[in-house]
Design a protein around this motif. Sequence first.
Motif, mmCIF file in Angstrom:
data_model
loop_
_atom_site.group_PDB
_atom_site.id
_atom_site.type_symbol
_atom_site.label_atom_id
_atom_site.label_comp_id
_atom_site.label_asym_id
_atom_site.label_seq_id
_atom_site.Cartn_x
_atom_site.Cartn_y
_atom_site.Cartn_z
ATOM 1 N N ARG A 24 33.548 39.812 -1.231
ATOM 2 C CA ARG A 24 34.615 40.813 -1.328
ATOM 3 C C ARG A 24 34.565 41.518 -2.682
ATOM 4 N NH1 ARG A 24 39.225 40.815 1.489
ATOM 5 N NH2 ARG A 24 40.018 42.830 1.896
ATOM 6 N N LYS A 25 34.316 40.750 -3.755
ATOM 7 C CA LYS A 25 34.222 41.336 -5.097
ATOM 8 C C LYS A 25 33.062 42.324 -5.161
ATOM 9 C CE LYS A 25 33.368 39.977 -9.912
ATOM 10 N NZ LYS A 25 32.016 40.476 -10.129
ATOM 11 N N ASP A 28 33.956 45.362 -3.154
ATOM 12 C CA ASP A 28 34.939 46.166 -3.888
ATOM 13 C C ASP A 28 34.250 46.993 -4.968
ATOM 14 O OD1 ASP A 28 36.998 45.177 -2.362
ATOM 15 O OD2 ASP A 28 37.766 43.824 -3.900
ATOM 16 N N GLU A 29 33.322 46.382 -5.702
ATOM 17 C CA GLU A 29 32.599 47.106 -6.753
ATOM 18 C C GLU A 29 31.786 48.249 -6.170
ATOM 19 O OE1 GLU A 29 30.359 44.036 -8.703
ATOM 20 O OE2 GLU A 29 32.143 43.211 -9.687
ATOM 21 N N LEU A 31 32.379 49.889 -3.426
ATOM 22 C CA LEU A 31 33.262 50.917 -2.889
ATOM 23 C C LEU A 31 33.991 51.687 -3.975
ATOM 24 C CD1 LEU A 31 34.663 48.900 0.116
ATOM 25 C CD2 LEU A 31 33.012 50.781 0.202
ATOM 26 N N GLU A 32 34.244 51.050 -5.098
ATOM 27 C CA GLU A 32 34.949 51.719 -6.196
ATOM 28 C C GLU A 32 34.133 52.869 -6.779
ATOM 29 O OE1 GLU A 32 37.801 48.143 -7.885
ATOM 30 O OE2 GLU A 32 35.828 48.451 -8.773
ATOM 31 N N SER A 37 40.401 53.353 -4.938
ATOM 32 C CA SER A 37 40.665 51.937 -5.169
ATOM 33 C C SER A 37 39.930 51.159 -4.089
ATOM 34 C CB SER A 37 42.165 51.653 -5.097
ATOM 35 O OG SER A 37 42.618 51.725 -3.762
ATOM 36 N N ALA A 38 39.645 49.928 -4.385
ATOM 37 C CA ALA A 38 38.950 49.094 -3.408
ATOM 38 C C ALA A 38 39.759 48.983 -2.122
ATOM 39 C CB ALA A 38 38.686 47.714 -4.003
ATOM 40 N N ALA A 39 41.065 48.867 -2.245
ATOM 41 C CA ALA A 39 41.917 48.721 -1.058
ATOM 42 C C ALA A 39 41.897 49.981 -0.195
ATOM 43 C CB ALA A 39 43.342 48.384 -1.477
ATOM 44 N N TRP A 42 38.579 50.315 1.498
ATOM 45 C CA TRP A 42 38.500 49.327 2.572
ATOM 46 C C TRP A 42 39.177 49.865 3.837
ATOM 47 C CZ3 TRP A 42 35.617 45.206 3.096
ATOM 48 C CH2 TRP A 42 35.971 44.193 3.979
ATOM 49 N N THR A 63 41.539 45.139 9.074
ATOM 50 C CA THR A 63 41.420 45.046 7.612
ATOM 51 C C THR A 63 42.009 43.758 7.052
ATOM 52 O OG1 THR A 63 43.520 46.214 7.297
ATOM 53 C CG2 THR A 63 41.486 47.550 7.278
ATOM 54 N N SER A 110 30.703 55.184 1.663
ATOM 55 C CA SER A 110 31.139 53.788 1.634
ATOM 56 C C SER A 110 30.253 52.934 2.531
ATOM 57 C CB SER A 110 32.597 53.664 2.091
ATOM 58 O OG SER A 110 33.451 54.293 1.190
#
Length: 150
Positions: A24-25, A28-29, A31-32, A37-39, A42, A63, A110
Amino acid sequence: MISPRTTHEAQIAGRLLPLARIWRKLADEALEAQGLSAATAWVLTHLGRIGPDVRLTDLAEATEIAAPSLVRLLDQLVEQGLVTRTPDDHDRRSKRLALTDRARPIVEESERSLAALRRRILVGFDDDTLATTAAVLDRMSAAAIAASAK
Protein backbone atom coordinates in the motif's frame (compact mmCIF):
# COMPACT_ATOMS: atom_id res chain seq x y z
CA MET A 1 6.57 -29.94 19.00
CA ILE A 2 4.97 -27.66 16.41
CA SER A 3 3.97 -29.32 13.15
CA PRO A 4 5.37 -28.05 9.83
CA ARG A 5 1.82 -27.09 8.80
CA THR A 6 1.35 -24.94 11.90
CA THR A 7 4.71 -23.28 11.22
CA HIS A 8 3.74 -22.55 7.61
CA GLU A 9 0.32 -21.21 8.63
CA ALA A 10 1.97 -18.89 11.16
CA GLN A 11 4.53 -17.72 8.58
CA ILE A 12 1.81 -16.92 6.05
CA ALA A 13 -0.39 -15.14 8.59
CA GLY A 14 2.59 -13.22 9.95
CA ARG A 15 3.61 -11.97 6.53
CA LEU A 16 0.24 -10.91 5.14
CA LEU A 17 -0.32 -7.69 7.09
CA PRO A 18 3.24 -6.35 6.77
CA LEU A 19 3.22 -7.17 3.04
CA ALA A 20 -0.12 -5.40 2.58
CA ARG A 21 1.20 -2.34 4.40
CA ILE A 22 4.39 -2.19 2.32
CA TRP A 23 2.47 -2.75 -0.92
CA ARG A 24 0.00 0.00 0.00
CA LYS A 25 2.87 2.38 0.84
CA LEU A 26 4.57 1.70 -2.50
CA ALA A 27 1.28 2.10 -4.36
CA ASP A 28 0.59 5.35 -2.52
CA GLU A 29 4.03 6.68 -3.51
CA ALA A 30 3.48 5.72 -7.15
CA LEU A 31 0.06 7.37 -7.21
CA GLU A 32 1.16 10.56 -5.47
CA ALA A 33 3.36 11.35 -8.48
CA GLN A 34 0.19 12.44 -10.30
CA GLY A 35 -0.31 15.33 -7.88
CA LEU A 36 -3.23 13.75 -6.05
CA SER A 37 -3.43 12.53 -2.50
CA ALA A 38 -3.00 8.81 -2.26
CA ALA A 39 -6.60 8.44 -1.08
CA THR A 40 -8.12 10.41 -3.97
CA ALA A 41 -5.92 8.61 -6.51
CA TRP A 42 -7.05 5.31 -4.99
CA VAL A 43 -10.71 6.29 -5.43
CA LEU A 44 -10.21 7.53 -9.00
CA THR A 45 -8.31 4.39 -9.99
CA HIS A 46 -11.02 2.12 -8.64
CA LEU A 47 -13.79 4.20 -10.16
CA GLY A 48 -11.99 3.88 -13.50
CA ARG A 49 -11.65 0.11 -13.05
CA ILE A 50 -15.26 -0.46 -12.05
CA GLY A 51 -16.62 1.65 -14.88
CA PRO A 52 -19.14 4.43 -15.27
CA ASP A 53 -22.36 4.75 -13.34
CA VAL A 54 -21.12 3.24 -10.06
CA ARG A 55 -23.06 3.30 -6.80
CA LEU A 56 -21.33 4.71 -3.72
CA THR A 57 -21.73 1.42 -1.86
CA ASP A 58 -20.00 -0.50 -4.66
CA LEU A 59 -17.12 1.97 -4.72
CA ALA A 60 -16.82 1.84 -0.92
CA GLU A 61 -16.60 -1.95 -1.07
CA ALA A 62 -14.01 -1.92 -3.87
CA THR A 63 -11.79 0.64 -2.16
CA GLU A 64 -12.43 -0.63 1.38
CA ILE A 65 -13.07 2.96 2.46
CA ALA A 66 -15.94 3.60 4.87
CA ALA A 67 -18.84 5.42 3.23
CA PRO A 68 -18.57 8.62 5.33
CA SER A 69 -14.85 8.96 4.50
CA LEU A 70 -15.51 8.15 0.87
CA VAL A 71 -18.19 10.85 0.67
CA ARG A 72 -15.64 13.44 1.85
CA LEU A 73 -13.12 12.27 -0.77
CA LEU A 74 -15.81 12.35 -3.46
CA ASP A 75 -16.76 15.89 -2.44
CA GLN A 76 -13.15 16.91 -3.15
CA LEU A 77 -13.09 15.07 -6.47
CA VAL A 78 -16.40 16.58 -7.58
CA GLU A 79 -15.12 20.03 -6.61
CA GLN A 80 -11.95 19.41 -8.67
CA GLY A 81 -14.07 18.40 -11.67
CA LEU A 82 -12.83 14.80 -11.69
CA VAL A 83 -16.03 12.97 -10.69
CA THR A 84 -19.72 13.53 -11.33
CA ARG A 85 -22.64 12.52 -9.12
CA THR A 86 -26.00 11.92 -10.70
CA PRO A 87 -29.28 10.68 -9.19
CA ASP A 88 -29.97 6.96 -9.50
CA ASP A 89 -33.06 6.44 -11.67
CA HIS A 90 -34.03 3.32 -9.70
CA ASP A 91 -33.29 4.55 -6.15
CA ARG A 92 -33.72 8.24 -5.33
CA ARG A 93 -31.68 7.86 -2.13
CA SER A 94 -28.65 6.73 -4.12
CA LYS A 95 -26.25 8.58 -6.39
CA ARG A 96 -24.34 7.25 -9.38
CA LEU A 97 -20.68 8.19 -9.77
CA ALA A 98 -18.60 8.55 -12.92
CA LEU A 99 -15.22 9.89 -13.96
CA THR A 100 -15.16 13.09 -15.98
CA ASP A 101 -13.21 13.40 -19.21
CA ARG A 102 -10.64 15.42 -17.27
CA ALA A 103 -10.07 12.49 -14.87
CA ARG A 104 -9.52 9.79 -17.49
CA PRO A 105 -5.86 10.64 -18.30
CA ILE A 106 -5.14 10.82 -14.57
CA VAL A 107 -6.61 7.36 -14.08
CA GLU A 108 -4.69 6.02 -17.07
CA GLU A 109 -1.43 7.36 -15.60
CA SER A 110 -2.33 5.85 -12.23
CA GLU A 111 -2.92 2.48 -13.87
CA ARG A 112 0.46 2.71 -15.66
CA SER A 113 2.16 3.56 -12.36
CA LEU A 114 0.54 0.61 -10.60
CA ALA A 115 1.42 -1.76 -13.46
CA ALA A 116 5.04 -0.61 -13.28
CA LEU A 117 5.04 -1.24 -9.54
CA ARG A 118 3.67 -4.76 -10.02
CA ARG A 119 6.28 -5.51 -12.66
CA ARG A 120 9.05 -4.19 -10.41
CA ILE A 121 7.98 -6.31 -7.45
CA LEU A 122 6.96 -9.48 -9.31
CA VAL A 123 9.69 -9.56 -11.96
CA GLY A 124 11.41 -12.65 -10.49
CA PHE A 125 8.31 -14.86 -10.52
CA ASP A 126 7.40 -17.14 -13.43
CA ASP A 127 3.86 -17.31 -14.79
CA ASP A 128 3.03 -20.59 -13.04
CA THR A 129 4.12 -19.24 -9.65
CA LEU A 130 2.05 -16.08 -10.17
CA ALA A 131 -1.01 -18.12 -11.19
CA THR A 132 -0.64 -20.43 -8.17
CA THR A 133 -0.13 -17.49 -5.81
CA ALA A 134 -3.19 -15.70 -7.20
CA ALA A 135 -5.28 -18.85 -6.77
CA VAL A 136 -4.06 -19.34 -3.18
CA LEU A 137 -4.79 -15.70 -2.29
CA ASP A 138 -8.26 -15.96 -3.84
CA ARG A 139 -9.00 -19.05 -1.73
CA MET A 140 -7.61 -17.39 1.40
CA SER A 141 -9.74 -14.29 0.76
CA ALA A 142 -12.87 -16.39 0.29
CA ALA A 143 -12.15 -18.36 3.48
CA ALA A 144 -11.50 -15.16 5.45
CA ILE A 145 -14.71 -13.57 4.16
CA ALA A 146 -16.66 -16.70 5.08
CA ALA A 147 -15.08 -16.77 8.55
CA SER A 148 -15.90 -13.09 9.14
CA ALA A 149 -19.54 -13.64 8.18
CA LYS A 150 -20.06 -16.18 10.97
